[in-house]
Design an enzyme around this catalytic site. Structure first.
Site, PDB file in Angstrom:
ATOM      1  N   GLU A 140       0.653  -1.136  -0.247  1.00 64.18           N
ATOM      2  CA  GLU A 140       0.107   0.098  -0.164  1.00 64.18           C
ATOM      3  C   GLU A 140       1.041   1.307   0.157  1.00 64.18           C
ATOM      4  O   GLU A 140       2.386   1.250   0.606  1.00 64.18           O
ATOM      5  CB  GLU A 140      -0.677  -0.043   0.807  1.00 64.18           C
ATOM      6  CG  GLU A 140      -2.111   1.669   1.240  1.00 64.18           C
ATOM      7  CD  GLU A 140      -2.962   0.767   2.371  1.00 64.18           C
ATOM      8  OE1 GLU A 140      -2.660   0.383   2.968  1.00 64.18           O
ATOM      9  OE2 GLU A 140      -4.116   1.315   2.360  1.00 64.18           O
ATOM     10  N   GLY A 276       3.749  -1.300  11.521  1.00 62.89           N
ATOM     11  CA  GLY A 276       2.658  -0.900  11.971  1.00 62.89           C
ATOM     12  C   GLY A 276       2.303  -2.599  11.796  1.00 62.89           C
ATOM     13  O   GLY A 276       2.895  -3.235  12.146  1.00 62.89           O
ATOM     14  N   ALA A 277       0.842  -2.330  10.597  1.00 59.92           N
ATOM     15  CA  ALA A 277       0.535  -4.010  10.475  1.00 59.92           C
ATOM     16  C   ALA A 277      -0.263  -3.813   9.315  1.00 59.92           C
ATOM     17  O   ALA A 277      -0.887  -2.420   8.735  1.00 59.92           O
ATOM     18  CB  ALA A 277      -0.292  -4.099  11.218  1.00 59.92           C
ATOM     19  N   GLU A 279      -3.106  -4.659   6.300  1.00 57.98           N
ATOM     20  CA  GLU A 279      -4.370  -5.651   5.760  1.00 57.98           C
ATOM     21  C   GLU A 279      -4.509  -6.493   5.058  1.00 57.98           C
ATOM     22  O   GLU A 279      -4.684  -6.818   3.596  1.00 57.98           O
ATOM     23  CB  GLU A 279      -5.909  -4.704   5.870  1.00 57.98           C
ATOM     24  CG  GLU A 279      -6.327  -3.791   4.729  1.00 57.98           C
ATOM     25  CD  GLU A 279      -5.311  -3.106   4.839  1.00 57.98           C
ATOM     26  OE1 GLU A 279      -4.405  -2.937   5.683  1.00 57.98           O
ATOM     27  OE2 GLU A 279      -5.913  -2.121   4.564  1.00 57.98           O
ATOM     28  N   ASN A 280      -2.778  -7.517   4.651  1.00 55.58           N
ATOM     29  CA  ASN A 280      -2.790  -8.986   2.851  1.00 55.58           C
ATOM     30  C   ASN A 280      -3.846  -9.687   3.099  1.00 55.58           C
ATOM     31  O   ASN A 280      -4.227  -9.880   4.189  1.00 55.58           O
ATOM     32  CB  ASN A 280      -1.582  -8.915   3.030  1.00 55.58           C
ATOM     33  CG  ASN A 280      -0.540  -7.902   2.972  1.00 55.58           C
ATOM     34  OD1 ASN A 280      -0.458  -7.081   3.000  1.00 55.58           O
ATOM     35  ND2 ASN A 280       0.143  -7.915   4.521  1.00 55.58           N
ATOM     36  N   HIS A 310      -8.181  -4.849  14.129  1.00 54.97           N
ATOM     37  CA  HIS A 310      -8.560  -3.822  13.017  1.00 54.97           C
ATOM     38  C   HIS A 310      -8.100  -4.303  11.585  1.00 54.97           C
ATOM     39  O   HIS A 310      -8.833  -3.995  10.648  1.00 54.97           O
ATOM     40  CB  HIS A 310      -7.123  -2.725  13.575  1.00 54.97           C
ATOM     41  CG  HIS A 310      -7.565  -1.164  12.522  1.00 54.97           C
ATOM     42  ND1 HIS A 310      -7.713   0.207  12.942  1.00 54.97           N
ATOM     43  CD2 HIS A 310      -6.686  -1.771  10.956  1.00 54.97           C
ATOM     44  CE1 HIS A 310      -6.947   0.615  11.285  1.00 54.97           C
ATOM     45  NE2 HIS A 310      -6.582  -0.660  10.380  1.00 54.97           N
ATOM     46  N   GLU A 311      -6.696  -5.003  11.486  1.00 52.66           N
ATOM     47  CA  GLU A 311      -7.069  -5.837  10.064  1.00 52.66           C
ATOM     48  C   GLU A 311      -7.780  -6.199   9.402  1.00 52.66           C
ATOM     49  O   GLU A 311      -8.450  -6.658   8.374  1.00 52.66           O
ATOM     50  CB  GLU A 311      -4.492  -6.469  10.535  1.00 52.66           C
ATOM     51  CG  GLU A 311      -4.368  -5.016  10.836  1.00 52.66           C
ATOM     52  CD  GLU A 311      -3.841  -4.282  10.185  1.00 52.66           C
ATOM     53  OE1 GLU A 311      -3.927  -3.808   8.960  1.00 52.66           O
ATOM     54  OE2 GLU A 311      -3.701  -2.520  10.578  1.00 52.66           O
ATOM     55  N   HIS A 314     -10.360  -4.996   7.969  1.00 45.94           N
ATOM     56  CA  HIS A 314     -10.612  -4.444   6.645  1.00 45.94           C
ATOM     57  C   HIS A 314     -10.634  -6.012   5.987  1.00 45.94           C
ATOM     58  O   HIS A 314     -10.723  -5.540   4.208  1.00 45.94           O
ATOM     59  CB  HIS A 314      -8.557  -4.546   6.422  1.00 45.94           C
ATOM     60  CG  HIS A 314      -8.388  -3.029   6.747  1.00 45.94           C
ATOM     61  ND1 HIS A 314      -9.110  -1.877   6.284  1.00 45.94           N
ATOM     62  CD2 HIS A 314      -7.372  -2.471   7.632  1.00 45.94           C
ATOM     63  CE1 HIS A 314      -8.486  -0.311   6.862  1.00 45.94           C
ATOM     64  NE2 HIS A 314      -7.530  -1.152   7.662  1.00 45.94           N
ATOM     65  N   GLU A 333      -9.722   3.435   6.707  1.00 44.04           N
ATOM     66  CA  GLU A 333      -8.579   3.330   8.098  1.00 44.04           C
ATOM     67  C   GLU A 333     -10.070   3.617   9.104  1.00 44.04           C
ATOM     68  O   GLU A 333      -9.752   3.376  10.210  1.00 44.04           O
ATOM     69  CB  GLU A 333      -7.849   4.417   7.854  1.00 44.04           C
ATOM     70  CG  GLU A 333      -6.648   3.618   7.132  1.00 44.04           C
ATOM     71  CD  GLU A 333      -6.439   2.664   7.115  1.00 44.04           C
ATOM     72  OE1 GLU A 333      -6.276   2.017   8.430  1.00 44.04           O
ATOM     73  OE2 GLU A 333      -6.484   2.049   6.576  1.00 44.04           O
TER      74      GLU A 333
HETATM   75 ZN    ZN Z   1      -6.328  -0.063   8.675  1.00 45.81          ZN
END
Ligand code: ZN
Length: 829
Positions: A140, A276-277, A279-280, A310-311, A314, A333
């Site tokens: 991203e 961070g992380a 969301e693949n 959160h991920e 997504h 987000e």
């Molecule tokens: Zn996010």
């Protein structure tokens, strides 16, 4: 993505042309991509820096004979279109021209990428402790083009089939499950992955290395957890909770959104050097700083749980249904942030998520929204390089609050009914904001267009003030206020210091003044239950009672709202730091809800350490330390967080004696105590040596650096500066945040002032260098001390022409916060 709650983003802009919205629209009108078959060879990364890929794109063109281009920022080594050779030399600025398209096309592009160390899309890391190599990707917004040739825009979704060649000892993970692993004749193994559903290129992924892997079957899903070998013991420690949260989250979202996660496999991979992380789809990546090196505090566990949810949110909002263009990225987000708190409260043991989020992240949203760097939630994104410009607490925290307000405004039932329609009608497709607002409005039987523009197209925070029977709403900009749905909580004193809940009065404002009928009560809390996003001011009599007796309020959200109001008044110069601290410490005296104790302690530390005149720092820190010491006496899940707060505020021999008693068996605490002593001039290099020997953390050297950086000495700050800006060797995330706190200490002003000018000198060298640099080394490292000269210089730099908008926002936000801090400290008129 996230970091504080920001998913990982790798770069702002990196040389090649950035796709404009107009170009994306034209390409979307011209082609449909059916599938990508991508063969990636990672064997050149075992000892070197070469990633090779051959991408085969199968796509249709609606106007045969027309031309377009494919995105590829690696070096194109060979390419054919429909069997006809393309000259690799025609590739420039990250684009390879595709002339004379047919109705049905097959494009084959081979490319090489050798930039694998800068965190741009592909990261190769060598573990310092065992020299093992790990690779991860994170695409991203437009970094898939760094790894393989593709049409890198979110609305050209396609099936992806990855085939990854890797050294023998490596495990490879990707979006879907692998279907076969075969030995290669020339060494290594090839991992074949099943076709994905139709995905945007930015949520595809492959990660590789000698990972440690744990799998468990939960419900209909096959869950995998991965980390590097040197952190194996930490993943073993956390796996049970991670699996449980994953199972709870998948069940909750699948049920509430009316669409189960459709793939059996759901992997979560902890990787080094990520901030961070991300969301693949089916293969979420996290920075492995989230595998906390010491026993995690309650708040740290909650942070990881929130990021995990959160991920996961997504997977639906972002991956299944994706924004058409990056201008609606904020909605991704905001939604994931809202959904993670909502799911934590509804489906997990973290039931106090709304109170926690109010006492923590939401304050950050208010802080940014009151400064000149604020912006409307919705903005223009003319090209991809601007996609991340407004990636801040406005997108995440204010965005979450606005969605919570929308849910309150139309009612949760209508909100969820709208979401179910949205996921059903747009599965595997792309949408704009109006598609979501439309279905929610339809479910509620309400036209939300004026709500939408009032909340999304204006910056700043409304203020809601109660006086007598009138609730007055004022906009931030002289324009009329937004519509609000809120509760006014009414309480009566019960005689023994308690507060009794009398009633909640539901209010829907429309315009500046709303008449409200309130029952007899001593204390009225505006925006009780925290339904809306606004600065809340109650009447004078209520305020005094609220500040003194907030701890007696029966609900954690009400107590958090009181604390948030006191803090808001402090930073706006309406309340002294003494009074604000008294309010927070008063609540902490009786607070039993675990989810808010640490955020309150952090806020108390911030008030004592940042908003207090330097000559009173020791006294105020001592008050915080006393409270933390009392909380730390009780064993249980609050102990570790309270000990950390005690360590950072310790001032008396008693404080240190209590810490020393437990630090012998608590390495994370021992490092903090050493840093605290070093800041007080009691640095002992032998202690650092001993801790380094004791600590199994592969990144332990950084903890030593943090201790040394805490000292009030120019050479101490110089060493940290060198690591931050010259070597750039400080990993993003928790370590960086802790080092920043150790570095800037208001009482070390004299030693630090020269670094404020040097900070500004570093910025031009960092701009455009990736999110880690912008958020960490520019935003995070914004000085905690300064004078008028520095403030003027920083403002001038922010306002100068050609400044990257993300850098500008970081500078203006930093100036705003520092000005408020300096005023509260009495260092600025
Ligand atoms: Zn996010």
């Amino acid at each position: 993505m996230v970091g504080r709650y920001r998913d990982h983003v790798t770069a702002i802009s990196d040389g090649p042309l950035s796709l404009t919205m107009t170009e994306a629209e034209e390409r979307f009108a011209l082609i449909d991509v059916e599938r990508y078959d991508v063969a990636v060879d990672l064997r050149g990364l075992f000892e070197g820096e070469v990633l090779e890929a051959t991408s085969t794109a199968t796509f249709r063109c609606h106007r045969p004979g027309a031309s377009t281009f494919v995105d590829c920022t690696g070096e194109v080594t060979h390419a054919t279109l429909n069997g006809v050779e393309l000259d690799p030399a025609t590739a420039s600025d990250g684009r390879l021209p595709l002339p004379d398209l047919r109705a049905d096309n097959v494009l084959v592009v081979s490319s090489r990428q050798t930039d694998t160390a800068s965190g741009h899309g592909i990261q190769r890391t060598v573990d310092a402790s065992d020299k093992l190599v790990y690779i991860w990707t994170s695409f991203e917004p437009d970094h898939a083009r760094r790894a393989f040739a593709n049409f890198d825009q979110p609305d050209l979704k396609a099936v992806h089939a990855f085939t990854v060649s890797a050294p023998d000892t490596w495990t490879v993970t990707s979006n879907s499950a692998h279907t076969a692993v075969d030995h290669l004749p020339d060494g290594g193994r090839v991992w074949r992955f099943a076709d994905t559903p139709r995905l945007s290129t930015y949520v595809t992924v492959f990660n590789a290395g000698p990972f440690y892997e744990i799998r468990e079957r939960r419900g209909d899903h096959d869950l995998g957890l991965y980390c590097r070998q040197s952190l194996k013991h930490l993943l073993d420690r956390d796996a049970a909770e991670l699996f449980e949260l994953t199972e709870q989250g998948l069940a909750w979202f699948g049920d509430k959104f009316g669409a189960p996660f459709p793939q059996e496999k759901y992997d979560q991979v902890f990787v080094p050097d990520m901030g961070g992380a991300m969301e693949n789809w089916g293969c979420v990546t996290y920075g492995d700083g989230l595998l906390y090196r010491s026993t995690p505090t309650h708040s740290q566990r909650l942070t990881l749980a929130s990021i995990l949810l959160h991920e996961m949110a997504h997977m639906w909002f972002g991956d299944l249904v994706t924004m058409k263009w990056w201008n609606d990225l904020w909605l991704n987000e905001a939604f994931a942030t809202w959904a993670s708190t909502w799911a934590a409260v509804g489906a997990t043991k973290y039931r106090d998520g709304w109170a926690t989020s109010l006492a923590g992240g939401k304050l950050e949203g208010y802080r940014v929204d009151m400064g000149p760097a604020s912006h409307p939630i919705r903005g223009e994104v003319p090209d991809v390089s601007q996609a991340m410009a407004n990636f801040d607490a406005i997108s995440y925290q204010k965005g979450q609050a606005v969605l919570k307000q929308l849910s309150a405004y139309v009612g949760e039932e209508a909100f969820l009914a709208g979401l179910q329609v949205y996921f059903r009608d747009h599965a595997w497709g792309n949408t704009r904001l109006e598609d979501l607002i439309g279905v929610v409005g339809a479910a509620a039987g309400e036209d939300l267009s004026s709500w939408e523009s009032a909340w999304l197209d204006r910056a700043g925070t409304d203020t809601l003030s109660l006086e007598g029977g009138t609730l007055t709403a004022t906009g931030p900009d002289g324009d009329p206020p937004r519509p609000h749905r809120l509760d006014i909580g009414c309480y009566a004193e019960d005689g023994d210091g308690g507060l009794r809940h009398v009633a909640d009065v539901a209010v829907r404002t429309d315009g500046a003044e709303t008449a409200v009928t309130l029952p007899d009560s001593d204390l009225r809390i505006v925006n009780d239950h925290d339904l809306t996003f606004a600065a809340a001011r109650t009447d004078r009599a209520s305020l005094d009672l609220m500040l003194r007796r907030a701890g007696a309020l029966p609900d954690a959200v009400s107590r958090a709202l009181t604390v948030a109001t006191a803090y808001d008044m402090l930073v706006k110069g309406e309340l002294s730091s003494d009074d604000a601290l008294t309010c927070v410490l008063g609540v902490l005296e009786t607070e039993k809800v675990t989810g808010v104790v640490e955020p309150f302690l952090r806020l108390a530390s911030l008030i004592a350490g940042y908003y207090t005149p330097v000559d009173r720092l020791a006294e105020q820190r001592s008050r915080v330390a006393d409270r933390a010491a009392a909380i730390a006496q009780a064993e249980g899940e609050l102990q570790q967080g309270a000990l950390y707060a005690l360590a950072s505020n310790a001032t008396t021999p008693e404080h240190f004696a209590q810490l020393d008693k437990v630090a012998a068996d608590n390495i994370g605490l021992a490092w903090r105590v050493a840093a605290s002593r070093a800041a007080r001039g009691e640095y002992d290099p032998e202690v650092v040596e001993q801790l380094l020997e004791r600590d199994p953390d592969p990144d332990a050297a950084m903890s030593g650096l943090i201790v040394r950086a805490s000292r009030n000495l120019p050479e101490a700050k110089e060493e940290a500066w060198h690591a931050l800006y010259v070597d750039q060797s400080v990993p993003a995330g928790l370590v960086l945040g802790t080092l920043i706190q150790a570095f800037w200490r208001p009482e070390q002003r004299e030693v630090l002032i020269p670094f404020t000018a040097r900070y500004l000198e570093e910025i031009p060298k960092l701009a455009g260098g990736g999110m880690l640099k912008v958020f960490g080394l520019i935003g995070g490292m914004f000085p905690g001390v300064g004078d008028q000269e520095f403030l003027d210089a920083a403002t001038a730099m922010a306002r100068s022409e050609g400044v990257d908008p993300t850098v500008r926002a970081a500078l203006l936000g930093g100036v705003n916060t520092l000005v408020r801090g300096l005023r509260a400290r009495g260092e600025l008129a």
